[in-house]
Design a protein around this motif. Structure first.
Motif, PDB file in Angstrom:
ATOM      1  N   ALA A 186      -0.310  -9.769  -3.197  1.00  0.00           N
ATOM      2  CA  ALA A 186       1.201  -9.419  -3.588  1.00  0.00           C
ATOM      3  C   ALA A 186       1.951 -10.753  -3.655  1.00  0.00           C
ATOM      4  O   ALA A 186       2.894 -10.783  -4.332  1.00  0.00           O
ATOM      5  CB  ALA A 186       1.570  -8.438  -2.519  1.00  0.00           C
ATOM      6  N   ARG A 192       0.929  -1.095  -0.049  1.00  0.00           N
ATOM      7  CA  ARG A 192       0.108   0.042  -0.014  1.00  0.00           C
ATOM      8  C   ARG A 192       1.051   1.281   0.010  1.00  0.00           C
ATOM      9  O   ARG A 192       0.652   1.999  -0.795  1.00  0.00           O
ATOM     10  CB  ARG A 192      -0.838  -0.106   1.367  1.00  0.00           C
ATOM     11  N   ALA A 193       1.843   1.279   0.897  1.00  0.00           N
ATOM     12  CA  ALA A 193       2.850   2.336   0.944  1.00  0.00           C
ATOM     13  C   ALA A 193       3.512   2.598  -0.336  1.00  0.00           C
ATOM     14  O   ALA A 193       3.603   3.760  -0.859  1.00  0.00           O
ATOM     15  CB  ALA A 193       3.543   2.299   2.067  1.00  0.00           C
ATOM     16  N   LEU A 201       5.614   5.821  -1.550  1.00  0.00           N
ATOM     17  CA  LEU A 201       6.277   6.072  -0.212  1.00  0.00           C
ATOM     18  C   LEU A 201       7.409   5.290  -0.062  1.00  0.00           C
ATOM     19  O   LEU A 201       7.474   4.276  -0.983  1.00  0.00           O
ATOM     20  CB  LEU A 201       5.452   5.958   1.106  1.00  0.00           C
ATOM     21  N   GLY A 213      -0.968   5.711   2.916  1.00  0.00           N
ATOM     22  CA  GLY A 213       0.134   4.950   3.087  1.00  0.00           C
ATOM     23  C   GLY A 213       0.175   3.952   4.094  1.00  0.00           C
ATOM     24  O   GLY A 213       0.646   2.528   4.089  1.00  0.00           O
ATOM     25  N   ASN A 241      -2.775   0.842  -7.146  1.00  0.00           N
ATOM     26  CA  ASN A 241      -1.817   1.410  -7.910  1.00  0.00           C
ATOM     27  C   ASN A 241      -0.666   0.545  -8.313  1.00  0.00           C
ATOM     28  O   ASN A 241      -0.121   0.431  -9.234  1.00  0.00           O
ATOM     29  CB  ASN A 241      -1.145   2.726  -7.189  1.00  0.00           C
ATOM     30  N   LEU A 242      -0.302  -0.441  -7.380  1.00  0.00           N
ATOM     31  CA  LEU A 242       0.737  -1.214  -7.388  1.00  0.00           C
ATOM     32  C   LEU A 242       0.674  -2.539  -8.208  1.00  0.00           C
ATOM     33  O   LEU A 242       1.419  -2.815  -9.089  1.00  0.00           O
ATOM     34  CB  LEU A 242       1.476  -1.681  -5.997  1.00  0.00           C
ATOM     35  N   LEU A 243      -0.472  -3.027  -7.724  1.00  0.00           N
ATOM     36  CA  LEU A 243      -0.901  -4.414  -8.320  1.00  0.00           C
ATOM     37  C   LEU A 243      -1.347  -4.235  -9.908  1.00  0.00           C
ATOM     38  O   LEU A 243      -1.100  -5.172 -10.412  1.00  0.00           O
ATOM     39  CB  LEU A 243      -1.928  -5.053  -7.508  1.00  0.00           C
ATOM     40  N   TRP A 278      -5.025   3.781   3.907  1.00  0.00           N
ATOM     41  CA  TRP A 278      -5.485   3.472   2.740  1.00  0.00           C
ATOM     42  C   TRP A 278      -4.437   3.640   1.465  1.00  0.00           C
ATOM     43  O   TRP A 278      -3.307   3.958   1.820  1.00  0.00           O
ATOM     44  CB  TRP A 278      -6.763   4.616   2.479  1.00  0.00           C
ATOM     45  N   LEU A 303       8.432  -9.203  -5.314  1.00  0.00           N
ATOM     46  CA  LEU A 303       7.525  -7.975  -5.888  1.00  0.00           C
ATOM     47  C   LEU A 303       8.040  -6.813  -5.395  1.00  0.00           C
ATOM     48  O   LEU A 303       8.159  -6.014  -6.265  1.00  0.00           O
ATOM     49  CB  LEU A 303       5.949  -8.305  -5.399  1.00  0.00           C
ATOM     50  N   PHE A 350      -4.804  -7.839   0.486  1.00  0.00           N
ATOM     51  CA  PHE A 350      -3.933  -7.638  -0.766  1.00  0.00           C
ATOM     52  C   PHE A 350      -2.583  -8.126  -0.626  1.00  0.00           C
ATOM     53  O   PHE A 350      -1.741  -8.292  -1.559  1.00  0.00           O
ATOM     54  CB  PHE A 350      -4.024  -5.740  -0.583  1.00  0.00           C
ATOM     55  N   ALA A 404      -8.051   7.042  -3.937  1.00  0.00           N
ATOM     56  CA  ALA A 404      -6.811   6.429  -3.977  1.00  0.00           C
ATOM     57  C   ALA A 404      -6.554   5.299  -3.208  1.00  0.00           C
ATOM     58  O   ALA A 404      -7.115   5.093  -1.838  1.00  0.00           O
ATOM     59  CB  ALA A 404      -5.751   7.580  -3.777  1.00  0.00           C
ATOM     60  N   CYS A 405      -6.124   4.366  -3.743  1.00  0.00           N
ATOM     61  CA  CYS A 405      -5.629   3.062  -3.219  1.00  0.00           C
ATOM     62  C   CYS A 405      -4.345   2.639  -3.504  1.00  0.00           C
ATOM     63  O   CYS A 405      -4.039   2.103  -4.814  1.00  0.00           O
ATOM     64  CB  CYS A 405      -6.832   2.054  -3.603  1.00  0.00           C
ATOM     65  N   GLY A 406      -3.474   2.648  -2.492  1.00  0.00           N
ATOM     66  CA  GLY A 406      -1.991   2.208  -2.844  1.00  0.00           C
ATOM     67  C   GLY A 406      -1.970   0.878  -3.398  1.00  0.00           C
ATOM     68  O   GLY A 406      -1.046   0.702  -4.292  1.00  0.00           O
ATOM     69  N   GLU A 407      -2.637  -0.133  -2.948  1.00  0.00           N
ATOM     70  CA  GLU A 407      -2.431  -1.457  -3.443  1.00  0.00           C
ATOM     71  C   GLU A 407      -2.797  -1.612  -4.790  1.00  0.00           C
ATOM     72  O   GLU A 407      -2.341  -2.388  -5.699  1.00  0.00           O
ATOM     73  CB  GLU A 407      -3.199  -2.298  -2.503  1.00  0.00           C
ATOM     74  N   GLN A 458       0.041  -2.585 -11.845  1.00  0.00           N
ATOM     75  CA  GLN A 458       1.220  -2.600 -12.622  1.00  0.00           C
ATOM     76  C   GLN A 458       1.722  -3.969 -12.914  1.00  0.00           C
ATOM     77  O   GLN A 458       2.587  -4.322 -13.865  1.00  0.00           O
ATOM     78  CB  GLN A 458       2.409  -1.865 -11.821  1.00  0.00           C
ATOM     79  N   HIS A 459       1.113  -4.778 -12.188  1.00  0.00           N
ATOM     80  CA  HIS A 459       1.755  -6.414 -12.410  1.00  0.00           C
ATOM     81  C   HIS A 459       0.544  -7.135 -13.086  1.00  0.00           C
ATOM     82  O   HIS A 459       0.379  -8.344 -12.714  1.00  0.00           O
ATOM     83  CB  HIS A 459       1.903  -6.697 -11.145  1.00  0.00           C
ATOM     84  N   HIS A 494       1.645   4.238  -3.089  1.00  0.00           N
ATOM     85  CA  HIS A 494       1.603   5.666  -2.928  1.00  0.00           C
ATOM     86  C   HIS A 494       2.783   6.487  -3.207  1.00  0.00           C
ATOM     87  O   HIS A 494       2.855   7.703  -2.795  1.00  0.00           O
ATOM     88  CB  HIS A 494       0.939   6.081  -1.547  1.00  0.00           C
TER      89      HIS A 494
END
Lengths: 201, 201
Positions: free
Chosen positions: B55, A56-57, A62, B198, B80-82, B201, A81, B51, B75-78, B84-85, A60
């Motif tokens: 990951a 999550r961080a 971070l 971060g 955004n990241l996932l 959320w 990952l 999440f 906005a949801c950090g997870e 991308q994968h 964002h």
């Protein structure tokens, strides 16, 4: 007004009262600071929630770092990952005490990764530090409580820390801002299901 | 033999007995199948553990998809990241019931994302499906239990499913292989600390 309209009107009124209650609570909660979050208990999901917080961080933008106590001698999906996203890992990689069967070597390994933990906890460019399975270092008496307390208390004011593991030491629980306890209501392993890649490690 | 050597010998013997016990349990657990994992309770960390599991799976090169009930309007950090994968997301994005205050529209939104959930639960190229905060769809009576049960039971035999949210319906708990309950021992929000990007959320 139809029955449906009346129902919707009542729903709307109930939700509006709830909204006022929630908004007031959100307004009261106005402190912003680095939090110490402890995820303990015997249930499945402690490390996973810790790594989820890192994901999550990082999502964002971070900066985060991870210290893995105990584990790390085998493949770890989260590490694969998160390392791609610049998360630094320090890994004890000894495996469980019943695998090593060598207390002196375990303590030495704990000491080695704890030095990385201290470096992370002093680094104000890090927004989040995950100390995965740190609790065992205290219950096994591998690391002195005082040193852990000191590093946690002296860390940068905005840095969040997540500590996972069973049976967290009472003093760490006192220091924590948020404590979640995961209880195992039911576990597939007890029903003969083996640990599986992607779900369990 | 010195006192230290004796201590190490005793430690070694204890750990060896523990290893035999653990190894026997691991040998007994020989079933491999898609698991239904439920993470419920009032404590912090349910979605984060969900999440984190995604990951982990993605880090091993497995395929995963996520349905987010309730949340998703911010906005949801997870995510955004996932994303991308290559993780596909279906997001209800209505926010909380006290934000929408419109039950008919909420039910419509639930229905819409549930169709994606059914598609994921029928897709045998997916190793893992996360149904984040699904439990509320049952407690609010937004989705019929029978439809959810059917989709879960008819899913591909190797597909893992993670369901998160408070107050999980008893019938879903019965279907689950593993159930973890996260209890809030202490929560920073109650001490006036606001939800932070971060971490929360």
């Amino acid at each position: 007004m139809s029955a449906d309209e009346l129902k919707q009107q009542r729903h709307q009124a109930r939700q509006q009262r709830l909204k006022e209650y929630v908004d007031a609570a959100v307004t009261r909660a106005n402190i912003e600071k680095g939090l110490l979050l402890v995820i303990t208990g015997n249930g499945k999901g402690k490390s996973t929630a810790g790594f989820g917080t890192v994901a999550r961080a990082v999502g964002h933008g971070l900066n985060a770092a991870v210290v893995q106590f105990i584990k790390g001698s085998w493949a770890c999906g989260e590490r694969n990952l998160l390392q791609q996203h610049g998360v630094e890992f320090s890994v004890m990689a000894t495996g469980f005490t019943w695998d090593t069967q060598d207390k002196a070597a375990d303590i030495e390994a704990a000491e080695r990764v704890w030095q990385d933990a201290e470096r992370f906890l002093a680094d104000d460019t890090l927004d989040l530090v995950l100390l995965d399975e740190l609790t065992y270092m205290l219950s096994y008496h591998y690391l002195p409580l005082e040193r852990i307390e000191k590093a946690l208390m002296q860390r940068p004011a905005k840095q969040h820390v997540v500590i996972t593991g069973r049976a967290c030491h009472r003093r760490i629980l006192e220091l924590a801002d948020t404590v979640s306890e995961i209880q195992a209501v039911k576990h597939a392993f007890d029903a003969g299901v083996k640990a599986q890649q992607g779900l369990d490690w």
